[in-house]
Design a protein around this motif. Structure first.
Motif, short mmCIF file in Angstrom:
data_model
loop_
_atom_site.label_atom_id
_atom_site.label_comp_id
_atom_site.label_asym_id
_atom_site.label_seq_id
_atom_site.Cartn_x
_atom_site.Cartn_y
_atom_site.Cartn_z
N MET A 122 0.84 -1.21 0.00
CA MET A 122 0.00 0.00 0.00
C MET A 122 0.87 1.25 0.00
O MET A 122 0.62 2.21 -0.75
N ASN A 123 1.92 1.28 0.84
CA ASN A 123 2.79 2.45 0.91
C ASN A 123 3.53 2.66 -0.41
O ASN A 123 3.68 3.80 -0.87
N ASP A 124 4.01 1.56 -1.02
CA ASP A 124 4.70 1.68 -2.32
C ASP A 124 3.75 2.22 -3.38
O ASP A 124 4.14 3.06 -4.21
N TRP A 125 2.52 1.72 -3.35
CA TRP A 125 1.51 2.21 -4.30
C TRP A 125 1.27 3.70 -4.10
O TRP A 125 1.17 4.48 -5.06
N GLY A 126 1.18 4.13 -2.83
CA GLY A 126 0.94 5.54 -2.54
C GLY A 126 2.06 6.42 -3.04
O GLY A 126 1.81 7.47 -3.67
N LYS A 127 3.33 6.03 -2.80
CA LYS A 127 4.47 6.83 -3.26
C LYS A 127 4.48 6.96 -4.78
O LYS A 127 4.73 8.03 -5.33
N LYS A 128 4.21 5.84 -5.46
CA LYS A 128 4.20 5.84 -6.92
C LYS A 128 3.13 6.79 -7.45
O LYS A 128 3.39 7.58 -8.38
#
Length: 214
Positions: free
Chosen positions: A182-188
């Protein structure tokens, strides 16, 4: 004692007795906002039974909520895995078709190359890839909203921001397995937003709100 709820409609409201959200249908502002489960608790002499009933009710509600979250997270992870596999397959397909077109570029008239690029098969594959990406964005946005309400409290170590101990927060435990994704998706997607490109961030994400107020 009057209540503030709308009349003559079915709605969910906190019961004045057990505080759980229960179905009501008020016909008067003076109707008691006490659910059918708690009607038998009215009266000071019934306090002991009331507390016992409430404890049992809250335990059942908590267990139901835990089971719902476990099912939701399992379904979401399965959906993400399916979409990831579909994206890989479709991306490979598009790459193969593009390579085929590129391989015939020198021997094919310009109009023929353009016709291949606009081939219905390529368009459908790209469309399926886009739809799969959007479905992943939707699922991640839902997980992000839950994560915003249930995560480590920096000011109260060992506790969730909802007030419960980290080991007792069902919502936090349910999304922990996908929190990194979820965090990686948010940063992207924040980077896509800053670059002016299409992104999957929900309207209430801080980055989106910040862009609107600039």
């Amino acid at each position: 004692m009057t209540h503030p709820y709308a009349l003559h409609v079915d709605l969910l409201a906190p019961c004045f007795c057990c505080q759980a959200r229960q179905p009501f249908h008020f016909t008067s502002a003076s109707d008691q906002a006490v659910c059918s489960f708690c009607v038998r608790h009215l009266g000071a002499e019934k306090a002991e039974r009331r507390d016992s009933d409430h404890l049992r009710l809250w335990t059942e509600l908590f267990n139901d909520e835990q089971e719902m979250h476990r099912s939701y997270v399992a379904a979401t992870k399965a959906t993400i895995a399916e979409r990831d596999a579909a994206i890989v397959e479709l991306t490979t397909h598009v790459g193969q078709l593009a390579a085929l077109v590129a391989g015939h570029f020198d021997a094919t008239p310009t109009d023929g190359v353009r016709g291949l690029l606009e081939n219905d098969l390529i368009k459908r594959a790209e469309r399926k890839t886009e739809l799969a990406s959007r479905q992943i964005d939707w699922a991640m946005a839902v997980i992000w909203r839950i994560g915003a309400l249930h995560h480590d409290d920096a000011e109260n170590p060992g506790h969730c921001v909802c007030g419960r101990a980290l080991g007792s927060c069902a919502e936090g435990l349910a999304i922990d397995p996908v929190r990194t994704a979820m965090n990686d998706w948010g940063k992207k997607n924040v980077q896509l937003l800053r670059n002016g490109k299409r992104n999957g961030l929900p309207a209430d994400h801080p980055a989106v709100i910040g862009e609107r107020t600039r």
